[in-house]
Design a protein around this motif. Structure first.
Motif, mmCIF file in Angstrom:
data_model
loop_
_atom_site.group_PDB
_atom_site.id
_atom_site.type_symbol
_atom_site.label_atom_id
_atom_site.label_comp_id
_atom_site.label_asym_id
_atom_site.label_seq_id
_atom_site.Cartn_x
_atom_site.Cartn_y
_atom_site.Cartn_z
ATOM 1 N N MET A 25 0.836 -1.196 0.000
ATOM 2 C CA MET A 25 0.000 0.000 0.000
ATOM 3 C C MET A 25 0.876 1.254 0.000
ATOM 4 N N ASN A 26 0.419 2.308 -0.703
ATOM 5 C CA ASN A 26 1.245 3.502 -0.779
ATOM 6 C C ASN A 26 1.109 4.352 0.479
ATOM 7 N N SER A 27 2.046 5.266 0.640
ATOM 8 C CA SER A 27 2.111 6.076 1.856
ATOM 9 C C SER A 27 0.916 7.006 1.996
ATOM 10 N N LYS A 28 0.403 7.529 0.867
ATOM 11 C CA LYS A 28 -0.756 8.413 0.919
ATOM 12 C C LYS A 28 -1.978 7.671 1.453
ATOM 13 N N PHE A 29 -2.186 6.449 0.960
ATOM 14 C CA PHE A 29 -3.303 5.636 1.427
ATOM 15 C C PHE A 29 -3.189 5.383 2.928
ATOM 16 N N GLU A 30 -1.987 5.009 3.369
ATOM 17 C CA GLU A 30 -1.774 4.721 4.783
ATOM 18 C C GLU A 30 -2.001 5.956 5.647
ATOM 19 N N LYS A 31 -1.566 7.118 5.139
ATOM 20 C CA LYS A 31 -1.755 8.358 5.900
ATOM 21 C C LYS A 31 -3.233 8.676 6.051
ATOM 22 N N ILE A 32 -4.001 8.565 4.972
ATOM 23 C CA ILE A 32 -5.426 8.851 5.036
ATOM 24 C C ILE A 32 -6.128 7.886 5.980
ATOM 25 N N LYS A 33 -5.755 6.609 5.898
ATOM 26 C CA LYS A 33 -6.360 5.605 6.775
ATOM 27 C C LYS A 33 -6.044 5.920 8.241
ATOM 28 N N LYS A 34 -4.851 6.383 8.488
ATOM 29 C CA LYS A 34 -4.471 6.769 9.851
ATOM 30 C C LYS A 34 -5.295 7.969 10.309
ATOM 31 N N ASP A 35 -5.511 8.938 9.415
ATOM 32 C CA ASP A 35 -6.343 10.101 9.754
ATOM 33 C C ASP A 35 -7.756 9.667 10.141
ATOM 34 N N ILE A 36 -8.302 8.700 9.392
ATOM 35 C CA ILE A 36 -9.655 8.219 9.677
ATOM 36 C C ILE A 36 -9.706 7.553 11.042
ATOM 37 N N LEU A 37 -8.736 6.703 11.346
ATOM 38 C CA LEU A 37 -8.726 5.944 12.604
ATOM 39 C C LEU A 37 -8.425 6.829 13.812
ATOM 40 N N SER A 38 -7.696 7.925 13.595
ATOM 41 C CA SER A 38 -7.331 8.811 14.709
ATOM 42 C C SER A 38 -8.222 10.046 14.786
ATOM 43 N N ASN A 39 -9.311 10.045 14.016
ATOM 44 C CA ASN A 39 -10.282 11.154 14.019
ATOM 45 C C ASN A 39 -9.644 12.499 13.654
ATOM 46 N N VAL A 55 -16.006 6.083 1.986
ATOM 47 C CA VAL A 55 -14.902 5.839 2.916
ATOM 48 C C VAL A 55 -14.650 4.341 3.062
ATOM 49 N N GLN A 56 -15.723 3.593 3.265
ATOM 50 C CA GLN A 56 -15.565 2.144 3.465
ATOM 51 C C GLN A 56 -15.043 1.459 2.204
ATOM 52 N N LYS A 57 -15.543 1.901 1.054
ATOM 53 C CA LYS A 57 -15.110 1.303 -0.210
ATOM 54 C C LYS A 57 -13.640 1.583 -0.497
ATOM 55 N N GLN A 58 -13.209 2.830 -0.260
ATOM 56 C CA GLN A 58 -11.834 3.203 -0.583
ATOM 57 C C GLN A 58 -10.819 2.743 0.454
ATOM 58 N N TYR A 59 -11.212 2.822 1.740
ATOM 59 C CA TYR A 59 -10.219 2.633 2.798
ATOM 60 C C TYR A 59 -10.536 1.469 3.737
ATOM 61 N N GLY A 60 -11.672 0.816 3.508
ATOM 62 C CA GLY A 60 -12.008 -0.357 4.298
ATOM 63 C C GLY A 60 -12.362 -0.078 5.740
ATOM 64 N N GLU A 61 -12.803 1.136 6.037
ATOM 65 C CA GLU A 61 -13.133 1.507 7.411
ATOM 66 C C GLU A 61 -14.579 1.990 7.521
ATOM 67 N N VAL A 62 -15.257 1.597 8.604
ATOM 68 C CA VAL A 62 -16.590 2.116 8.908
ATOM 69 C C VAL A 62 -16.404 3.441 9.645
ATOM 70 N N LEU A 63 -16.999 4.494 9.143
ATOM 71 C CA LEU A 63 -16.833 5.818 9.743
ATOM 72 C C LEU A 63 -17.689 5.928 10.999
ATOM 73 N N THR A 64 -17.039 6.072 12.140
ATOM 74 C CA THR A 64 -17.756 6.191 13.413
ATOM 75 C C THR A 64 -17.567 7.554 14.070
ATOM 76 N N ALA A 65 -16.531 8.271 13.673
ATOM 77 C CA ALA A 65 -16.270 9.596 14.253
ATOM 78 C C ALA A 65 -15.373 10.396 13.321
ATOM 79 N N VAL A 66 -15.428 11.698 13.466
ATOM 80 C CA VAL A 66 -14.521 12.612 12.768
ATOM 81 C C VAL A 66 -14.043 13.638 13.789
ATOM 82 N N GLY A 67 -13.054 14.434 13.404
ATOM 83 C CA GLY A 67 -12.514 15.411 14.341
ATOM 84 C C GLY A 67 -13.448 16.567 14.629
#
Length: 535
Positions: free
Chosen positions: A1-15, A78-90
């Motif tokens: 996986m590329n670094s941009k994808f990983e960064k965005i996924k981290k942003d989603i998980l860390s709100n 979000v779920q389709k692109q990054y495989g995460e269920v969105l439960t919160a945002v900042g």
């Protein structure tokens, strides 16, 4: 996986993502941005206002259906692109069309159907309040709607406990807070640029004006509280979370920024919140906003005085009509392509016909058009009758036809802008264009440069629109440093690497548009005659 994808996924998980939702005149859009302030997922819902018993309105059913659907599509993205269920945002921000009238009783029940900005039904109130305050009060402003209802002796007036804008209503239902961003509030009632709050003297003047009515309320008590950008405006309640996301995935407790109007989000999305900067939003309606260095010398009914999201004074030229008639003609051409058995995408057709406009004669070959689908305050038209006329010897070509319809889309705006630049000697360093008219590369930009007689820039992010703008304001709430201004935040963090294209006005276009606008103004009695005979 590329670094941009990983960064965005981290942003989603860390709100560290931010959500913005804007209710525009034809589309509700949800945009999720990452920690670099760039959109990573979106969803939208198409809707239209309806003319019911002479009133332009939207139903509450459509409001919530559209918000929920745009959020659902964004969350699925979000779920389709990054495989995460969105439960919160900042943080979250909501914005919507400014002005209009939403009045509620003490039980929170709507008293009359939502009256949108598009209604030209408050002429008496506009004139009386402008004279009483010695301050321009346009027909679409909330206070004009309230006062017109008072003049009409409408039964609901004494029952009012709270009135607000569309963004203020949505925010209230999601947080329980009756607040409004200062930019949106400036389209309800005049704002004092010094205090960043409702103009105290005018509140007293309004109270004196209606004193004999002996209503149970005072204006200052039924208006929403005013907040500037960067202030916390409440948190998403449990009920609000379920209202926004009926699936139950979204958690409560997320902070919200002050709800803003589409003018304020347009300023944020185009980095146009500093003095001498401006932007033009062009879609179903259109408005040009210039951040002023000083108060205007005179009262001009054609110029709204609103504010940036931080409370700085802005001169706004707002027109009720812009692209609707152009779109209608292109739909007609689309019907022709179908009838002729041609396969042509609608976007391709827009591009083809818009580019034809650049081949037309500078003044449009003697043709004349009024794209008034509704009343137009600047030209004093109470109703709309789209109209196209020509002389027998006019140069009736496709290029001239398209050019004139694009010119007409900005005809009323030009009248207002001439007041700012020629009468008030307002200086403009930069203009940024955004909205549907600018989607076709170069064409809308070149036409607008002729209208403004100034260079016009379109940014790569221009298509993101107000939903992105309110997301930026929500990010500013959460991430601003101590003492950091909104314009500093935008300039240094959001737009530091922004690329855009700038087009300077061609003098033959400027001269041609001046000829057209003279024809346009002289021909207004034709438009009035069309209204009268088709009434």
């Amino acid at each position: 996986m590329n670094s941009k994808f990983e960064k965005i996924k981290k942003d989603i998980l860390s709100n560290r993502t931010t959500l913005g939702i804007e209710l525009g005149s034809t589309r509700i859009k949800a945009v999720l941005i990452d920690s670099d302030y760039r959109p990573i997922a979106s969803g939208s819902y198409e809707w239209e206002n309806r003319l019911e018993e002479g009133v332009w309105t939207y139903s509450f059913e459509d409001i919530w259906k559209g918000i929920q659907e745009s959020y659902r599509v964004m969350a699925e993205d979000v779920q389709k692109q990054y495989g995460e269920v969105l439960t919160a945002v900042g943080s979250i921000g909501f914005s919507a069309m400014m002005h209009g009238y939403l009045a509620f009783d003490k039980y929170g029940e709507l008293l009359v159907p939502f009256r949108t900005w598009r209604n030209a039904m408050t002429e008496q109130a506009e004139k009386e309040l402008t004279k009483h305050f010695d301050y321009p009060i346009p027909q679409r402003w909330s206070i004009a709607h309230l006062y017109q209802a008072i003049l009409n002796d409408e039964e609901h007036i004494n029952e009012i406990d709270f009135f607000t804008t569309l963004a203020g209503y949505v925010h209230w239902k999601l947080t329980g807070e009756k607040v409004l961003g200062v930019g949106d509030a400036s389209g309800m009632f005049p704002i004092d640029a010094t205090t960043k709050n409702y103009h105290q003297k005018m509140l007293v003047q309004f109270g004196d004006l209606i004193q004999e009515k002996k209503y149970a309320w005072k204006l200052e008590n039924i208006l929403p509280e005013v907040l500037v950008a960067g202030k916390k405006a409440g948190s998403l309640t449990k009920e609000g979370a379920h209202l926004l996301d009926p699936s139950g995935n979204l958690q409560a407790g997320i902070p919200l920024c002050p709800p803003e109007g589409d003018a304020g989000t347009g300023m944020a999305a185009t980095n146009s919140v500093a003095e001498r900067t401006g932007n033009v939003s062009a879609g179903t309606s259109a408005f040009a906003m210039i951040v002023l260095e000083k108060e205007l010398e005179k009262v001009h009914p054609e110029i709204d005085l609103v504010t940036t999201p931080t409370g700085s004074l802005v001169g706004m030229v707002h027109t009720n009509n812009c692209s609707s008639d152009v779109n209608a003609w292109i739909n007609l051409f689309a019907e022709f392509t179908v009838a002729a058995g041609l396969q042509m995408d609608k976007n391709e057709l827009f591009s083809l016909l818009f580019n034809e406009a650049l081949k037309g004669e500078p003044d449009g070959g003697g043709l004349l058009s009024y794209g008034y689908y509704s009343g137009e305050n600047i030209t004093h038209m109470t109703e709309g009758r789209p109209l196209f006329v020509r002389q027998p010897d006019s140069q009736f070509t496709l290029a001239n036809f398209m050019r004139v319809h694009l010119f007409s889309a900005f005809g009323a705006m030009k009248i207002g802008m001439d007041i700012l630049t020629k009468e008030e000697q307002i200086n403009i360093d930069s203009i940024v264009g955004h909205g549907g008219v600018f989607k076709t590369e170069k064409v809308g930009q070149q036409v607008m440069a002729a209208v403004m007689n100034a260079p016009v820039t379109v940014m790569e992010t221009a298509g993101e629109g107000g939903a992105w703008g309110i997301a930026l304001l929500a990010a500013y709430l959460r991430e601003k440093e101590s003492g950091e201004s909104l314009d500093g935040f935008l300039e240094k963090k959001v737009f530091k690497e922004e690329k855009g294209s700038t087009i300077a006005p061609l003098q033959e276009d400027v001269a041609g548009f001046e000829v057209f606008i003279d024809r346009y103004q002289k021909g207004l009695p034709i438009e009035q005659a069309a209204i009268d005979c088709l009434r």
